[in-house]
Design a protein around this motif. Structure first.
Motif, PDB file in Angstrom:
ATOM      1  N   PHE A 147       0.926  -1.196  -0.017  1.00 42.07           N
ATOM      2  CA  PHE A 147       0.130  -0.037   0.108  1.00 42.07           C
ATOM      3  C   PHE A 147       0.984   1.179   0.028  1.00 42.07           C
ATOM      4  O   PHE A 147       1.723   1.534   1.141  1.00 42.07           O
ATOM      5  CB  PHE A 147      -0.851  -0.074   1.334  1.00 42.07           C
ATOM      6  N   ALA A 148       0.814   2.147  -1.193  1.00 43.22           N
ATOM      7  CA  ALA A 148       1.703   3.026  -1.400  1.00 43.22           C
ATOM      8  C   ALA A 148       1.008   4.450  -1.104  1.00 43.22           C
ATOM      9  O   ALA A 148      -0.094   4.659  -1.913  1.00 43.22           O
ATOM     10  CB  ALA A 148       2.448   3.517  -2.589  1.00 43.22           C
ATOM     11  N   THR A 149       0.721   5.069  -0.060  1.00 46.07           N
ATOM     12  CA  THR A 149       0.046   6.314   0.094  1.00 46.07           C
ATOM     13  C   THR A 149       0.559   7.530   0.002  1.00 46.07           C
ATOM     14  O   THR A 149       1.885   7.660   0.126  1.00 46.07           O
ATOM     15  CB  THR A 149      -0.604   6.030   1.529  1.00 46.07           C
ATOM     16  N   CYS A 150       0.074   8.524  -0.222  1.00 49.44           N
ATOM     17  CA  CYS A 150       0.548   9.892  -0.670  1.00 49.44           C
ATOM     18  C   CYS A 150      -0.896  11.105  -0.436  1.00 49.44           C
ATOM     19  O   CYS A 150      -1.940  10.558  -0.336  1.00 49.44           O
ATOM     20  CB  CYS A 150       1.360  10.036  -1.748  1.00 49.44           C
ATOM     21  N   ARG A 151      -0.508  12.292  -0.243  1.00 46.19           N
ATOM     22  CA  ARG A 151      -1.634  13.260  -0.194  1.00 46.19           C
ATOM     23  C   ARG A 151      -2.339  13.450  -1.508  1.00 46.19           C
ATOM     24  O   ARG A 151      -3.403  13.505  -1.454  1.00 46.19           O
ATOM     25  CB  ARG A 151      -0.710  14.599   0.325  1.00 46.19           C
ATOM     26  N   ASN A 152      -1.617  13.262  -2.612  1.00 48.50           N
ATOM     27  CA  ASN A 152      -2.184  13.686  -4.021  1.00 48.50           C
ATOM     28  C   ASN A 152      -1.562  12.463  -4.816  1.00 48.50           C
ATOM     29  O   ASN A 152      -0.819  12.563  -5.684  1.00 48.50           O
ATOM     30  CB  ASN A 152      -1.595  14.932  -4.390  1.00 48.50           C
ATOM     31  N   PRO A 153      -2.421  11.472  -4.796  1.00 45.85           N
ATOM     32  CA  PRO A 153      -2.149  10.284  -5.879  1.00 45.85           C
ATOM     33  C   PRO A 153      -2.112  10.498  -7.110  1.00 45.85           C
ATOM     34  O   PRO A 153      -1.320  10.034  -8.317  1.00 45.85           O
ATOM     35  CB  PRO A 153      -3.324   9.075  -5.633  1.00 45.85           C
ATOM     36  N   ASP A 154      -3.147  11.629  -7.689  1.00 45.03           N
ATOM     37  CA  ASP A 154      -3.183  11.663  -9.045  1.00 45.03           C
ATOM     38  C   ASP A 154      -1.878  12.728  -9.420  1.00 45.03           C
ATOM     39  O   ASP A 154      -1.402  12.688 -10.496  1.00 45.03           O
ATOM     40  CB  ASP A 154      -4.279  12.755  -9.420  1.00 45.03           C
ATOM     41  N   ASN A 155      -1.071  13.415  -8.804  1.00 43.74           N
ATOM     42  CA  ASN A 155       0.153  13.795  -9.246  1.00 43.74           C
ATOM     43  C   ASN A 155       1.414  12.994  -8.899  1.00 43.74           C
ATOM     44  O   ASN A 155       2.404  13.629  -9.315  1.00 43.74           O
ATOM     45  CB  ASN A 155       0.318  15.065  -8.168  1.00 43.74           C
ATOM     46  N   ALA A 156       1.147  11.832  -8.373  1.00 48.46           N
ATOM     47  CA  ALA A 156       2.188  11.049  -8.111  1.00 48.46           C
ATOM     48  C   ALA A 156       2.857  10.205  -9.497  1.00 48.46           C
ATOM     49  O   ALA A 156       2.419   8.891  -9.551  1.00 48.46           O
ATOM     50  CB  ALA A 156       1.849   9.961  -6.972  1.00 48.46           C
ATOM     51  N   LYS A 157       2.932  10.673 -10.416  1.00 47.05           N
ATOM     52  CA  LYS A 157       3.415  10.103 -11.649  1.00 47.05           C
ATOM     53  C   LYS A 157       4.313   9.048 -11.669  1.00 47.05           C
ATOM     54  O   LYS A 157       3.990   7.874 -12.314  1.00 47.05           O
ATOM     55  CB  LYS A 157       3.783  11.379 -12.758  1.00 47.05           C
ATOM     56  N   GLU A 158       5.604   9.242 -11.248  1.00 48.71           N
ATOM     57  CA  GLU A 158       6.457   8.200 -11.081  1.00 48.71           C
ATOM     58  C   GLU A 158       5.898   6.747 -10.042  1.00 48.71           C
ATOM     59  O   GLU A 158       6.122   5.661 -10.613  1.00 48.71           O
ATOM     60  CB  GLU A 158       7.856   8.369 -10.450  1.00 48.71           C
ATOM     61  N   LEU A 159       5.414   7.181  -9.153  1.00 48.15           N
ATOM     62  CA  LEU A 159       4.454   5.950  -8.389  1.00 48.15           C
ATOM     63  C   LEU A 159       3.423   5.213  -9.152  1.00 48.15           C
ATOM     64  O   LEU A 159       3.388   4.106  -9.225  1.00 48.15           O
ATOM     65  CB  LEU A 159       3.927   6.645  -7.130  1.00 48.15           C
ATOM     66  N   GLN A 160       2.791   6.105 -10.107  1.00 44.11           N
ATOM     67  CA  GLN A 160       1.996   5.405 -10.886  1.00 44.11           C
ATOM     68  C   GLN A 160       2.431   4.537 -11.902  1.00 44.11           C
ATOM     69  O   GLN A 160       1.913   3.443 -12.253  1.00 44.11           O
ATOM     70  CB  GLN A 160       0.858   6.417 -11.482  1.00 44.11           C
ATOM     71  N   GLU A 161       3.534   4.938 -12.512  1.00 45.41           N
ATOM     72  CA  GLU A 161       4.327   4.078 -13.389  1.00 45.41           C
ATOM     73  C   GLU A 161       4.536   2.945 -12.828  1.00 45.41           C
ATOM     74  O   GLU A 161       4.672   1.695 -13.502  1.00 45.41           O
ATOM     75  CB  GLU A 161       5.604   4.962 -13.863  1.00 45.41           C
ATOM     76  N   VAL A 162       5.403   2.825 -11.577  1.00 42.73           N
ATOM     77  CA  VAL A 162       5.556   1.738 -10.947  1.00 42.73           C
ATOM     78  C   VAL A 162       4.573   0.728 -10.821  1.00 42.73           C
ATOM     79  O   VAL A 162       4.754  -0.695 -10.907  1.00 42.73           O
ATOM     80  CB  VAL A 162       6.192   2.038  -9.702  1.00 42.73           C
TER      81      VAL A 162
END
Length: 246
Positions: free
Chosen positions: A35-50
């Motif tokens: 579970f990878a959490t952050c304040r703004n998932p929509d802006n977490a581009k590198e995390l989304q790529e992973v």
């Protein structure tokens, strides 16, 4: 401690948190639930790529300063892990405003404490039932449930010789006390609680001047976590495994 079946990381959109996500995918037995959490998932581009190529990753909104997001994240995690609970919580999200005695304000102190101390406290409190579920199969030498708070050598009263980053130093010292309180409360319930100094790392917070790469730091931190036991859990430890003075 390793390999945990389920891991939750706060502040996972960049820096150490993002690297934790990447490296947990590379351990011999990766988590089934990451579970990878952050304040703004929509802006977490590198995390989304992973996450695109790793079905074990669930990206979730969790702002440690907003209780409603913590509770919503807890519900989602519970729906996925079921009776197995949550094995490892890494309280990584943090802030350093790098202010001095001359520039610090009450609002700066309150904001930093809210993120660096209240954040780990209330995130842990919310996920504690799931951590306790995982702890049912723990033994003193082989814990199946743990909480790791990302602290700093700048929290060490014994090692403090400068007056910079007032709000950060004080908040991380408070986080160390929280770690000790959680350890005292949970040590007989099968949950190990520790705090780690990741080193002076090449992140946005650490700057490019830092001598330790993000990869080196996280690799070391995961190794330290793998060796957590009843004797060494509640010790301020650096990413190489060396204990540091409180």
């Amino acid at each position: 401690m390793l390999p945990p079946k389920s891991v939750l990381i706060t502040g996972a959109s960049r820096g150490l948190g993002l690297e934790f996500v990447k490296q947990f995918l590379q351990v011999p037995t990766p988590p089934e639930f990451l579970f990878a959490t952050c304040r703004n998932p929509d802006n977490a581009k590198e995390l989304q790529e992973v996450a695109k190529s790793n079905s074990s990753i669930t990206i979730m909104k969790l702002d440690v300063s907003e209780m409603n997001t913590i509770e919503e994240a807890k519900k989602l995690v519970e729906s996925k892990v079921g009776a197995g609970g949550l094995n490892l919580l890494i309280n990584n999200a943090g802030i350093n405003k790098k202010v001095t005695l001359e520039t610090v304000t009450p609002d700066m102190m309150l904001d930093t404490f809210n993120i660096n101390v209240n954040g780990p406290l209330f995130t842990t409190k919310a996920f504690l039932p799931l951590l306790l579920q995982a702890a049912r199969s723990s033994t003193p030498s082989n814990p199946s449930s743990a909480i790791v708070n990302m602290s700093s050598i700048m929290s060490s009263i014994a090692r403090t010789v400068t007056s910079d980053a007032v709000e950060y130093r004080v908040s991380k010292s408070a986080l160390n006390m929280l770690t000790k309180i959680l350890h005292n409360e949970l040590k007989d319930k099968g949950i190990h609680v520790g705090c780690l100094h990741p080193g002076w790392v090449q992140t946005d917070m650490g700057t490019a001047k830092a001598p330790v790469t993000v990869s080196q730091s996280v690799c070391g931190c995961i190794q330290v976590m793998s060796n957590m036991n009843a004797e060494n859990a509640c010790v301020l430890t650096d990413y190489t495994g060396n204990p540091l003075p409180w």
